[in-house]
Design an enzyme around this catalytic site. Sequence first.
Site, PDB file in Angstrom:
ATOM      1  N   TYR A 101      -5.883  70.080  27.818  1.00  0.00           N
ATOM      2  CA  TYR A 101      -5.476  69.908  29.530  1.00  0.00           C
ATOM      3  C   TYR A 101      -7.660  69.759  29.834  1.00  0.00           C
ATOM      4  O   TYR A 101      -7.969  70.035  29.162  1.00  0.00           O
ATOM      5  CB  TYR A 101      -4.771  71.362  30.385  1.00  0.00           C
ATOM      6  CG  TYR A 101      -4.247  71.361  31.603  1.00  0.00           C
ATOM      7  CD1 TYR A 101      -3.855  70.421  32.035  1.00  0.00           C
ATOM      8  CD2 TYR A 101      -4.801  72.364  32.563  1.00  0.00           C
ATOM      9  CE1 TYR A 101      -3.612  70.594  33.723  1.00  0.00           C
ATOM     10  CE2 TYR A 101      -4.769  72.632  33.438  1.00  0.00           C
ATOM     11  CZ  TYR A 101      -4.552  71.889  34.689  1.00  0.00           C
ATOM     12  OH  TYR A 101      -3.607  71.619  35.905  1.00  0.00           O
ATOM     13  N   ARG A 154      -7.578  58.277  40.889  1.00  0.00           N
ATOM     14  CA  ARG A 154      -7.667  59.262  41.110  1.00  0.00           C
ATOM     15  C   ARG A 154      -8.255  60.398  39.991  1.00  0.00           C
ATOM     16  O   ARG A 154      -7.727  60.872  40.025  1.00  0.00           O
ATOM     17  CB  ARG A 154      -8.203  60.279  42.238  1.00  0.00           C
ATOM     18  CG  ARG A 154      -9.264  60.977  43.094  1.00  0.00           C
ATOM     19  CD  ARG A 154      -9.573  61.719  42.380  1.00  0.00           C
ATOM     20  NE  ARG A 154      -8.357  63.226  42.358  1.00  0.00           N
ATOM     21  CZ  ARG A 154      -7.484  64.259  42.257  1.00  0.00           C
ATOM     22  NH1 ARG A 154      -7.498  64.261  41.356  1.00  0.00           N
ATOM     23  NH2 ARG A 154      -6.867  64.737  42.945  1.00  0.00           N
ATOM     24  N   LYS A 172      -0.865  67.193  31.879  1.00  0.00           N
ATOM     25  CA  LYS A 172       0.284  68.486  32.636  1.00  0.00           C
ATOM     26  C   LYS A 172       1.787  68.438  31.990  1.00  0.00           C
ATOM     27  O   LYS A 172       2.158  69.755  32.067  1.00  0.00           O
ATOM     28  CB  LYS A 172       0.612  67.526  33.607  1.00  0.00           C
ATOM     29  CG  LYS A 172      -0.443  67.120  34.342  1.00  0.00           C
ATOM     30  CD  LYS A 172      -1.536  68.273  35.581  1.00  0.00           C
ATOM     31  CE  LYS A 172      -2.700  68.639  36.514  1.00  0.00           C
ATOM     32  NZ  LYS A 172      -2.752  69.651  36.919  1.00  0.00           N
ATOM     33  N   GLU A 278       0.319  62.585  40.027  1.00  0.00           N
ATOM     34  CA  GLU A 278      -0.800  62.762  40.094  1.00  0.00           C
ATOM     35  C   GLU A 278      -1.796  62.446  40.163  1.00  0.00           C
ATOM     36  O   GLU A 278      -1.918  61.074  39.295  1.00  0.00           O
ATOM     37  CB  GLU A 278      -0.112  63.822  38.361  1.00  0.00           C
ATOM     38  CG  GLU A 278      -1.664  64.374  37.755  1.00  0.00           C
ATOM     39  CD  GLU A 278      -1.725  66.462  38.850  1.00  0.00           C
ATOM     40  OE1 GLU A 278      -0.389  66.701  38.681  1.00  0.00           O
ATOM     41  OE2 GLU A 278      -2.375  65.954  38.875  1.00  0.00           O
ATOM     42  N   ASP A 279      -3.131  62.664  40.751  1.00  0.00           N
ATOM     43  CA  ASP A 279      -4.371  62.445  40.846  1.00  0.00           C
ATOM     44  C   ASP A 279      -4.358  60.869  41.607  1.00  0.00           C
ATOM     45  O   ASP A 279      -4.305  59.958  40.710  1.00  0.00           O
ATOM     46  CB  ASP A 279      -5.152  61.622  39.389  1.00  0.00           C
ATOM     47  CG  ASP A 279      -5.541  63.769  38.983  1.00  0.00           C
ATOM     48  OD1 ASP A 279      -4.889  64.085  39.620  1.00  0.00           O
ATOM     49  OD2 ASP A 279      -5.691  63.622  38.251  1.00  0.00           O
ATOM     50  N   ASP A 301       1.215  67.502  42.814  1.00  0.00           N
ATOM     51  CA  ASP A 301       0.176  68.618  43.270  1.00  0.00           C
ATOM     52  C   ASP A 301      -1.275  68.081  43.315  1.00  0.00           C
ATOM     53  O   ASP A 301      -1.313  69.514  42.852  1.00  0.00           O
ATOM     54  CB  ASP A 301       0.614  68.187  41.235  1.00  0.00           C
ATOM     55  CG  ASP A 301      -0.460  69.231  40.846  1.00  0.00           C
ATOM     56  OD1 ASP A 301       0.063  70.402  41.171  1.00  0.00           O
ATOM     57  OD2 ASP A 301      -0.500  69.637  39.447  1.00  0.00           O
ATOM     58  N   ASP A 302      -1.627  67.569  43.179  1.00  0.00           N
ATOM     59  CA  ASP A 302      -3.218  68.158  44.213  1.00  0.00           C
ATOM     60  C   ASP A 302      -2.739  68.481  45.389  1.00  0.00           C
ATOM     61  O   ASP A 302      -3.759  69.153  45.561  1.00  0.00           O
ATOM     62  CB  ASP A 302      -4.044  66.051  44.067  1.00  0.00           C
ATOM     63  CG  ASP A 302      -3.980  65.946  42.629  1.00  0.00           C
ATOM     64  OD1 ASP A 302      -4.493  66.027  41.552  1.00  0.00           O
ATOM     65  OD2 ASP A 302      -2.902  65.037  42.462  1.00  0.00           O
ATOM     66  N   ASN A 451     -12.943  69.635  39.049  1.00  0.00           N
ATOM     67  CA  ASN A 451     -12.529  69.234  37.396  1.00  0.00           C
ATOM     68  C   ASN A 451     -13.635  68.035  37.166  1.00  0.00           C
ATOM     69  O   ASN A 451     -13.640  67.076  38.310  1.00  0.00           O
ATOM     70  CB  ASN A 451     -11.400  69.489  37.177  1.00  0.00           C
ATOM     71  CG  ASN A 451     -10.603  70.599  37.889  1.00  0.00           C
ATOM     72  OD1 ASN A 451     -11.632  71.312  38.002  1.00  0.00           O
ATOM     73  ND2 ASN A 451      -9.541  70.736  37.844  1.00  0.00           N
TER      74      ASN A 451
HETATM   75  N1  LIG Z   1      -9.049  73.306  40.579  1.00  0.00           N
HETATM   76  C1  LIG Z   1      -8.096  72.215  41.106  1.00  0.00           C
HETATM   77  O1  LIG Z   1      -6.442  72.516  40.548  1.00  0.00           O
HETATM   78  C2  LIG Z   1      -8.376  71.109  41.639  1.00  0.00           C
HETATM   79  C3  LIG Z   1      -6.583  70.215  41.826  1.00  0.00           C
HETATM   80  C4  LIG Z   1      -7.022  68.848  42.905  1.00  0.00           C
HETATM   81  C5  LIG Z   1      -8.020  68.300  42.647  1.00  0.00           C
HETATM   82  N2  LIG Z   1      -8.812  69.151  42.199  1.00  0.00           N
HETATM   83  C6  LIG Z   1     -10.522  68.771  41.882  1.00  0.00           C
HETATM   84  O2  LIG Z   1     -10.668  68.365  43.289  1.00  0.00           O
HETATM   85  C7  LIG Z   1     -11.317  67.143  42.962  1.00  0.00           C
HETATM   86  C8  LIG Z   1     -11.392  66.257  44.440  1.00  0.00           C
HETATM   87  O3  LIG Z   1      -9.935  65.539  44.831  1.00  0.00           O
HETATM   88  P1  LIG Z   1      -9.491  65.249  46.025  1.00  0.00           P
HETATM   89  O4  LIG Z   1      -8.584  64.343  45.090  1.00  0.00           O
HETATM   90  O5  LIG Z   1      -9.349  65.762  46.841  1.00  0.00           O
HETATM   91  O6  LIG Z   1      -9.981  63.505  45.792  1.00  0.00           O
HETATM   92  P2  LIG Z   1     -10.530  62.982  47.070  1.00  0.00           P
HETATM   93  O7  LIG Z   1     -11.237  61.552  46.180  1.00  0.00           O
HETATM   94  O8  LIG Z   1      -9.614  62.673  47.947  1.00  0.00           O
HETATM   95  O9  LIG Z   1     -11.511  64.001  48.015  1.00  0.00           O
HETATM   96  C9  LIG Z   1     -13.054  63.690  47.762  1.00  0.00           C
HETATM   97  C10 LIG Z   1     -13.285  64.438  49.363  1.00  0.00           C
HETATM   98  O10 LIG Z   1     -14.908  64.679  49.025  1.00  0.00           O
HETATM   99  C11 LIG Z   1     -15.871  64.166  50.066  1.00  0.00           C
HETATM  100  N3  LIG Z   1     -17.003  64.729  48.825  1.00  0.00           N
HETATM  101  C12 LIG Z   1     -17.395  63.634  48.435  1.00  0.00           C
HETATM  102  N4  LIG Z   1     -19.046  63.286  47.873  1.00  0.00           N
HETATM  103  C13 LIG Z   1     -19.530  64.390  48.913  1.00  0.00           C
HETATM  104  C14 LIG Z   1     -20.212  65.482  49.271  1.00  0.00           C
HETATM  105  N5  LIG Z   1     -21.292  65.308  48.646  1.00  0.00           N
HETATM  106  N6  LIG Z   1     -19.913  66.018  49.909  1.00  0.00           N
HETATM  107  C15 LIG Z   1     -19.671  66.700  50.850  1.00  0.00           C
HETATM  108  N7  LIG Z   1     -17.819  66.328  50.504  1.00  0.00           N
HETATM  109  C16 LIG Z   1     -18.189  64.977  49.347  1.00  0.00           C
HETATM  110  C17 LIG Z   1     -15.338  63.263  49.349  1.00  0.00           C
HETATM  111  O11 LIG Z   1     -15.765  62.391  51.174  1.00  0.00           O
HETATM  112  C18 LIG Z   1     -13.394  63.191  50.104  1.00  0.00           C
HETATM  113  O12 LIG Z   1     -13.188  63.293  51.322  1.00  0.00           O
HETATM  114  C19 LIG Z   1     -11.716  66.467  41.809  1.00  0.00           C
HETATM  115  O13 LIG Z   1     -12.891  66.871  41.353  1.00  0.00           O
HETATM  116  C20 LIG Z   1     -10.117  66.864  41.156  1.00  0.00           C
HETATM  117  O14 LIG Z   1     -10.822  67.450  40.044  1.00  0.00           O
HETATM  118  C21 LIG Z   1      -8.893  70.777  41.316  1.00  0.00           C
HETATM  119  O1  LIG Z   2      -5.920  68.366  36.460  1.00  0.00           O
HETATM  120  C1  LIG Z   2      -5.985  69.256  36.953  1.00  0.00           C
HETATM  121  O2  LIG Z   2      -6.601  70.215  36.172  1.00  0.00           O
HETATM  122  C2  LIG Z   2      -6.223  69.601  37.846  1.00  0.00           C
HETATM  123  C3  LIG Z   2      -5.838  69.000  39.008  1.00  0.00           C
HETATM  124  O3  LIG Z   2      -5.073  68.769  38.679  1.00  0.00           O
HETATM  125  C4  LIG Z   2      -6.966  68.127  39.467  1.00  0.00           C
HETATM  126  O4  LIG Z   2      -6.980  66.892  39.675  1.00  0.00           O
HETATM  127  O5  LIG Z   2      -8.625  68.149  38.892  1.00  0.00           O
HETATM  128 MG   LIG Z   3      -4.522  66.591  39.243  1.00  0.00          MG
END
Ligand SMILES: NC(=O)c1ccc[n+]([C@@H]2O[C@H](COP(=O)([O-])OP(=O)(O)OC[C@H]3O[C@@H](n4cnc5c(N)ncnc54)[C@H](O)[C@@H]3O)[C@@H](O)[C@H]2O)c1
Ligand SMILES: O=C(O)C[C@H](O)C(=O)O
Ligand SMILES: [Mg+2]
Length: 609
Positions: A101, A154, A172, A278-279, A301-302, A451
């Site tokens: 993962y 994404r 996943k 997802e993504d 999930d996101d 991530n």
């Molecule tokens: N920990 C978790 O369980 C988990 C879950 C979902 C997503 N994520 C992570 O979150 C991140 C974003 O996912 P998402 O689906 O929301 O992506 P997304 O592309 O939909 O959104 C990204 C956002 O970040 C903003 N951004 C870009 N550069 C920036 C900066 N310098 N300063 C402030 N904001 C900025 C963008 O304008 C946008 O609003 C990814 O890295 C993903 O891996 C983690």
């Molecule tokens: O895949 C992960 O580890 C968490 C989340 O779904 C992500 O998109 O970052």
């Molecule tokens: Mg995801």
Amino acid sequence: MWTMARSAASSLRQSRRRLSTAINGPCIVHKRGADILHDPWFNKDTGFPLTERDRLGLRGLLPPRVISFEQQYARFSELDNLSALVEVLMDNIKNFAPIIYTPTVGLVCQNYSGLFRRPRGMYFSAKDKGEMMSMIYNWPAHEVDMIVLTDGSRILGLGDLGVQGIGIPIGKLDMYVAAAGINPKKILPIMLDVGTNNQKLLEDRLCKLIIKLYCVLTNVFRTGPNNEPVSQLATGFTGRTDLGVRQPRLEGEEYLSIVDEIMEAIHARWPKAIVQFEDFQMKWAFETLDRYRKRFCMFNDDIQGTAGVALAGLLGTVRSQGRPLTDFANQKIVVVGAGSAGLGVLKMALQAVSRMSGPTADPQFFLLDKDGLITKERKYVDPAAAPFAKPQGEIQGYGLSEGSGLIEVVKSVKPHVLLGLSGVGGVFNEEVLKAMHESDSIKPAIFAMSNPTENAECTAIEAFKHAGENIVFASGSPFENVDFGNGKMGHVNQANNMYLFPGIGLGSLLSGARIITDEMLQAAAECLASYMTDEEIQRGVLYPSIDIIRDITAEVGAAVLREAVAEEVAEGHGNVGIKELSHMSKDETVEYVKSNMWYPIYSTLVHEK
Ligand SMILES: NC(=O)c1ccc[n+]([C@@H]2O[C@H](COP(=O)([O-])OP(=O)(O)OC[C@H]3O[C@@H](n4cnc5c(N)ncnc54)[C@H](O)[C@@H]3O)[C@@H](O)[C@H]2O)c1
Ligand SMILES: O=C(O)C[C@H](O)C(=O)O
Ligand SMILES: [Mg+2]
């Protein structure tokens, strides 16, 4: 000590196996001989008993000594034998999760085309329009319980990886097997290849085509710049071969019609399967969730899984300050990233505040994207972000305005929580982290949730070093706990949706839910939040250990199931009808969920032509 631990684990495995034998029963196989040895579902390697070797035409195809499952398991740990992989995975999930993962899955996706050996899952492309209803029947398994679907637009914080994003549904679903006990024969990763807007991928593909063409037409130059054969340059130009559809992503109605078609096809063949989106890039993440959540049993999930995990962590940070949960409404939370994940978190946090303080609640949420603080003054605000855009009047007092930068916001707001879902590695730099010293909280919280590891807003070491040892820290990808060198350690929480999606999926499946409601997701988040004792919370531990992920999933799954029953969206599963589900006590529901988890056992194989 080690021997005692091993024998305890071994007796646990034996009792699991007894339980699973009762659930699984014998297994019908339509193959014989070497075909069985080449099929990972049926192969037991040297574990086939002699009678089975006779029945299945295996005699002579294996070394004669029969090695028990227990011995194979031990050999795997010591000798890298893969035969008992799933069992080893389950027993060592903390060590293996980062491999199957996040973060390794990100690296796999980036290199997927080059690593590709044999397919896993199904692929539907723009070229399959009109054919999906029949194509879905090409999948060999009659029963499918869990599907994870992506369009690769994404992938983690790595952007648009096109078809290579298939690694994410695979990772996943491997977690579904390990954490939720979904039978690996009943999982299905799906890639919807509607092209890519990743210029590098498109150009690579174009370059390789041109070089290939050049090789064929001229056959003049036989070596490339590093003396490699030109033919090798053609296929290995960037270490990839062309696996994705070579076109820019479909957009608008054309795109949606493809997703509609795959959803209809899935539903026609497996009406009770749960579909996890997802993504997907933000615009399609929200649009598809709205479009399908009232018609199919699906979730994103996101948006939704992440929100629940973050909310559980945020409620934990309130407790860590020694304050009652109702104080959540007064927490100043700065969210960096206004994408599907950041907005999902804020939406769920807003619902929680409204429940606690009524509809007139006035939460202190500040939302930033790549253009800084989002306010009502912004020319265009995405409809999903609009409820969180600050009116000028509310931020004037802080000396802030439309587009204020992160450092300005942190310095003037002095937030209780700084939460990153931006996908931008290092955006919580030294200055920002140091500014968190002035937080109005006695225990400032920093959630660097992006991530994979390189995309985390900061590392654990940076957070504790610059923001202070008394912070609460969580990250999306795993980091080691931090040794302060004074006999104390800084605890690293992994705020990752893996704590919830397996339970959301399993609870929905076992309830036979028609749809997945906000209340079911809220039940999941509350269940996770209530897991921790005050003593753990005081030590900055917000989530239970991933070692007990099956227990967590059973509890979360039961909470989701009970809520589905309470809301009358449950229809029952298998022989267990809605009446029986509604008469189960809380503990009985947890037991019911546990008893439906699959464990890796060697079922007796029975051959049928
Ligand atoms: N920990 C978790 O369980 C988990 C879950 C979902 C997503 N994520 C992570 O979150 C991140 C974003 O996912 P998402 O689906 O929301 O992506 P997304 O592309 O939909 O959104 C990204 C956002 O970040 C903003 N951004 C870009 N550069 C920036 C900066 N310098 N300063 C402030 N904001 C900025 C963008 O304008 C946008 O609003 C990814 O890295 C993903 O891996 C983690
Ligand atoms: O895949 C992960 O580890 C968490 C989340 O779904 C992500 O998109 O970052
Ligand atoms: Mg995801």
